[in-house]
Scaffold this motif. Structure first.
Motif, short mmCIF file in Angstrom:
data_model
loop_
_atom_site.label_atom_id
_atom_site.label_comp_id
_atom_site.label_asym_id
_atom_site.label_seq_id
_atom_site.Cartn_x
_atom_site.Cartn_y
_atom_site.Cartn_z
N LEU A 54 -0.29 2.67 -1.64
CA LEU A 54 -0.04 2.47 -2.92
C LEU A 54 -0.79 3.41 -3.99
O LEU A 54 -0.39 3.50 -5.07
N ALA A 55 -2.18 3.97 -3.61
CA ALA A 55 -2.97 4.69 -4.26
C ALA A 55 -2.12 5.82 -4.68
O ALA A 55 -2.27 6.43 -5.99
N LYS A 56 -1.52 6.44 -3.65
CA LYS A 56 -0.74 7.70 -3.88
C LYS A 56 0.32 7.56 -4.55
O LYS A 56 0.79 8.24 -5.62
N ALA A 57 1.26 6.27 -4.50
CA ALA A 57 2.17 6.33 -5.34
C ALA A 57 2.13 5.72 -6.78
O ALA A 57 2.71 5.97 -7.57
N PRO B 17 7.30 -5.07 -0.34
CA PRO B 17 6.70 -3.81 0.07
C PRO B 17 7.49 -2.53 -0.39
O PRO B 17 8.79 -2.44 -0.09
N PRO B 18 6.83 -1.36 -1.04
CA PRO B 18 7.51 -0.23 -1.07
C PRO B 18 7.96 0.59 0.26
O PRO B 18 7.07 -0.02 1.26
N GLU B 19 8.83 1.09 0.23
CA GLU B 19 9.52 1.63 1.51
C GLU B 19 8.70 3.05 1.60
O GLU B 19 8.17 3.80 0.83
N GLY B 20 8.55 3.59 2.79
CA GLY B 20 8.09 4.84 3.31
C GLY B 20 6.57 4.91 3.31
O GLY B 20 5.82 3.71 2.79
#
Length: 102
Positions: free
Chosen positions: A80-83, A97-100
């Motif tokens: 999540l921090a990177k996204a 939840p986000p994918e990948g």
């Protein structure tokens, strides 16, 4: 300073979960200091009032657990921090939840 930010994050997360209708919450943090404060802060501790707010919200939830998670094992927070670097500033509520994984 880091512990203060972590405690504010826990408080805001609990508050948001309550407002969204969640009554079963799992908190995972790499801040052992925050967990220790939530479990037994002294009234003389500068974080005491913040901890009282957290404890109050914890009592509202039907089931709530707080777990220590080593920073290296917290893949979700890392992802999540990177996204978040490609997102607009502000609060983003993820309904799924986000994918990948990066």
């Amino acid at each position: 300073m880091i512990t203060t930010a972590e405690l504010w994050g826990i408080l805001k997360g609990l508050s948001l979960a309550w407002d969204e209708g969640s009554r079963q919450v799992s908190i995972e943090t790499d801040s052992m200091a925050s967990i220790q404060l939530i479990n037994g802060a002294s009234p003389l501790d500068p974080h005491y009032n913040l901890v009282l707010l957290i404890r109050n919200l914890l009592t509202k939830h039907v089931h709530c657990k707080i777990e220590h998670l080593w920073r290296e094992g917290n893949f979700c927070a890392d992802h999540l921090a990177k996204a978040s670097t490609s997102e607009q500033p502000g609060l983003h509520i993820l309904r799924d939840p986000p994918e990948g994984r990066n």
